[in-house]
Design a protein around this motif. Sequence first.
Motif, short mmCIF file in Angstrom:
data_model
loop_
_atom_site.label_atom_id
_atom_site.label_comp_id
_atom_site.label_asym_id
_atom_site.label_seq_id
_atom_site.Cartn_x
_atom_site.Cartn_y
_atom_site.Cartn_z
N ALA A 148 103.37 17.74 21.57
CA ALA A 148 103.49 16.57 22.44
C ALA A 148 102.34 15.60 22.19
O ALA A 148 102.53 14.37 22.20
CB ALA A 148 103.50 17.00 23.90
N ARG A 149 101.16 16.13 21.94
CA ARG A 149 100.01 15.26 21.69
C ARG A 149 100.16 14.54 20.35
O ARG A 149 99.78 13.37 20.21
CB ARG A 149 98.74 16.09 21.70
CG ARG A 149 97.47 15.27 21.80
CD ARG A 149 96.29 16.12 22.20
NE ARG A 149 95.09 15.32 22.37
CZ ARG A 149 93.92 15.80 22.78
NH1 ARG A 149 93.81 17.09 23.07
NH2 ARG A 149 92.89 15.00 22.91
N LEU A 150 100.72 15.21 19.37
CA LEU A 150 100.90 14.62 18.05
C LEU A 150 101.98 13.55 18.03
O LEU A 150 101.85 12.53 17.35
CB LEU A 150 101.28 15.70 17.03
CG LEU A 150 100.16 16.56 16.44
CD1 LEU A 150 100.77 17.72 15.66
CD2 LEU A 150 99.25 15.74 15.55
N THR A 151 103.05 13.79 18.77
CA THR A 151 104.24 12.93 18.65
C THR A 151 104.50 12.07 19.87
O THR A 151 105.34 11.17 19.82
CB THR A 151 105.49 13.79 18.40
OG1 THR A 151 105.75 14.60 19.57
CG2 THR A 151 105.31 14.70 17.20
N GLY A 152 103.83 12.37 20.98
CA GLY A 152 104.06 11.61 22.20
C GLY A 152 105.02 12.28 23.16
O GLY A 152 105.22 11.80 24.28
N ALA A 153 105.66 13.37 22.74
CA ALA A 153 106.61 14.07 23.61
C ALA A 153 106.78 15.51 23.13
O ALA A 153 106.66 15.80 21.93
CB ALA A 153 107.97 13.36 23.62
N ALA A 154 107.05 16.39 24.06
CA ALA A 154 107.33 17.78 23.70
C ALA A 154 108.64 17.84 22.91
O ALA A 154 109.45 16.90 22.95
CB ALA A 154 107.44 18.63 24.96
N PRO A 155 108.88 18.91 22.17
CA PRO A 155 110.14 19.02 21.44
C PRO A 155 111.34 18.82 22.36
O PRO A 155 111.36 19.32 23.49
CB PRO A 155 110.10 20.44 20.87
CG PRO A 155 108.65 20.75 20.75
CD PRO A 155 108.00 20.08 21.92
N ALA A 156 112.33 18.09 21.89
CA ALA A 156 113.52 17.81 22.68
C ALA A 156 114.41 19.04 22.75
O ALA A 156 114.16 20.06 22.11
CB ALA A 156 114.28 16.63 22.07
N ALA A 157 115.48 18.92 23.55
CA ALA A 157 116.43 20.04 23.66
C ALA A 157 116.98 20.42 22.29
O ALA A 157 117.15 21.61 21.98
CB ALA A 157 117.55 19.67 24.62
N ASP A 158 117.26 19.43 21.46
CA ASP A 158 117.63 19.68 20.07
C ASP A 158 116.33 19.92 19.29
O ASP A 158 115.80 19.03 18.64
CB ASP A 158 118.40 18.50 19.49
CG ASP A 158 118.72 18.67 18.01
OD1 ASP A 158 118.49 19.76 17.45
OD2 ASP A 158 119.18 17.68 17.40
N ARG A 159 115.84 21.13 19.39
CA ARG A 159 114.52 21.44 18.84
C ARG A 159 114.49 21.29 17.32
O ARG A 159 113.52 20.80 16.75
CB ARG A 159 114.10 22.86 19.24
CG ARG A 159 112.64 23.19 18.98
CD ARG A 159 112.28 24.55 19.54
NE ARG A 159 110.89 24.89 19.29
CZ ARG A 159 109.89 24.61 20.12
NH1 ARG A 159 110.12 23.97 21.24
NH2 ARG A 159 108.65 24.96 19.82
N PHE A 160 115.54 21.70 16.65
CA PHE A 160 115.60 21.55 15.19
C PHE A 160 115.44 20.09 14.80
O PHE A 160 114.65 19.74 13.91
CB PHE A 160 116.91 22.10 14.65
CG PHE A 160 116.97 23.60 14.52
CD1 PHE A 160 116.89 24.21 13.29
CD2 PHE A 160 117.10 24.40 15.64
CE1 PHE A 160 116.95 25.59 13.15
CE2 PHE A 160 117.16 25.79 15.54
CZ PHE A 160 117.08 26.38 14.29
N GLY A 161 116.21 19.21 15.45
CA GLY A 161 116.13 17.79 15.13
C GLY A 161 114.78 17.20 15.47
O GLY A 161 114.25 16.35 14.74
N SER A 162 114.18 17.66 16.56
CA SER A 162 112.90 17.13 16.99
C SER A 162 111.79 17.49 16.02
O SER A 162 110.95 16.66 15.65
CB SER A 162 112.58 17.68 18.39
OG SER A 162 111.50 17.02 18.98
N VAL A 163 111.77 18.73 15.55
CA VAL A 163 110.74 19.17 14.60
C VAL A 163 110.94 18.49 13.25
O VAL A 163 109.99 18.07 12.59
CB VAL A 163 110.74 20.70 14.47
CG1 VAL A 163 109.75 21.16 13.41
CG2 VAL A 163 110.40 21.35 15.81
N ARG A 164 112.19 18.33 12.85
CA ARG A 164 112.48 17.64 11.59
C ARG A 164 111.98 16.18 11.65
O ARG A 164 111.39 15.68 10.69
CB ARG A 164 113.99 17.68 11.33
CG ARG A 164 114.42 16.97 10.06
CD ARG A 164 115.92 17.02 9.89
NE ARG A 164 116.37 18.31 9.40
CZ ARG A 164 117.24 19.10 10.04
NH1 ARG A 164 117.73 18.72 11.22
NH2 ARG A 164 117.62 20.25 9.52
N GLN A 165 112.20 15.52 12.78
CA GLN A 165 111.76 14.14 12.92
C GLN A 165 110.24 14.04 12.90
O GLN A 165 109.67 13.12 12.31
CB GLN A 165 112.30 13.54 14.22
CG GLN A 165 112.03 12.05 14.38
CD GLN A 165 112.69 11.23 13.30
OE1 GLN A 165 113.91 11.34 13.08
NE2 GLN A 165 111.92 10.41 12.60
#
Length: 484
Positions: free
Chosen positions: A342-359
Amino acid sequence: MIPIVTPTEMSAIDAAAPVPTDVLVARAGAEVAIAARRMLGGTYGRRVLVATGKGNNGADGRVAASVLARWGVRCVVAAPPRALELVAAAHGRSCAPWDLVIDAAYGTGLRGPWGADQAPQVPVLAVDIPSGIDALTGADHGCWPAAATVTFGALKPGLLLPPGTTAAGEVQVAPIGLDATSAAAWLMTDADADAVLPTLPPSTHKWRRAVRVIAGSPQMRGAGHLVCAGAQQAGAGMVVISSPGLAAASVSRPTETVARNLRPGRWAAAALDGIDRFDAAVIGPGIGVDATSAAQIAAFIESCPVPLVVDADALAAVAEHPDCLRARTAATVLTPHDGEFARLTGAAPAADRFGSVRQAAADLGAVVLAKGPTTLVASPVRPDASTRPAAVLAVTAGTARLATAGSGDVLSGVIAASLSGGAADPETLLSLVAAAAHWHGRTASCEAAGPAAASVPLLAAAQVGLLEAARIELARSQPDRRRP
């Protein structure tokens, strides 16, 4: 590796299947029947309730019921809501009316509640995914928790993300003739990890796989020690550590590790001195998050010419100085837990965790290893000339036993030692990072770890001691490859 596909991707794979739908349904139903027979411990005289919906999932269940009936199983086939009523009516009986319930109600086609408030009092076998578990996110909208799940062609993200992973029980991927090689996400296995982790060639020497560690401080002496120990046990022949603000004689480290002075203040230039002699580096654990430390960490990251693992306090520094990643030419691996993510990206991983980490990997231009019950490792690089998303590798080898202080420090050392063996291209780099995480995770369940009860934590120092045993077990996964 085992492919992982989203519901949308699975629909495309189904549509491109080389055989008709009824053939796929027949194969799927037969696989479910075989799994049910195994759970029942036999067939003759056994009783099974099969909850079947209107789609292909329900058709799989009806075929399974037909096969089981031929084997002597007494099957009751009911669609929702009748199946729910039968389960509710069975509650409170001294003798359950069935030995097994097969959930073929909705599978991946349901993304909301369906009234499954009362779970059956007997084991449940889910078809494809427990009905009520979101196949993309793992969210639980109300399901019958399964003892086992038979899924087809590929895993779905919801089977690997909590609470879906718990609700699914033991998961079996049944090959029914679907081609899932187009998948952009894959689950790493023991054999995959063993195949990619570096080995020691006969001509090796201690500087062949050297790791530089910048970790620890007067307030956090143990962090650097654990990084070094993990790196050494994972194959680094030479490990050199510096802890900002500590004289070499005061740095906590394993006996075999070399320590160098690093004065407080502007230490980045001194830490970079001689860095070309090393094959990989780690920075961050226990350094501190004050403004001076953050600026020096960022300066080191920007100028470090070797593969670099960025962990703990260094992730906070990257969040404050994101430009330090853009100038890098060597591989960079970021290893955040959800708070650091969250600190790196501005938000915790989203419900679609795979997509969030990929982004996040794409935005940061680095390999991102997002820690969790299922660790996800994402590449910032798309396949050449492809519209496919960049790859994500999933690691499920770890258990709750690793949720102890210092566990991430050990992991950073293992990753750095693995990178020190060389990672020439993005695909190899991604596999190597995931393999290192898988290896570290296996310390919690290898035979030498003893009973793997989640209530018994595995301390970080014990994880280091179990790395050798875990690597031996990885090698056992493919004995043929190691025969002379």
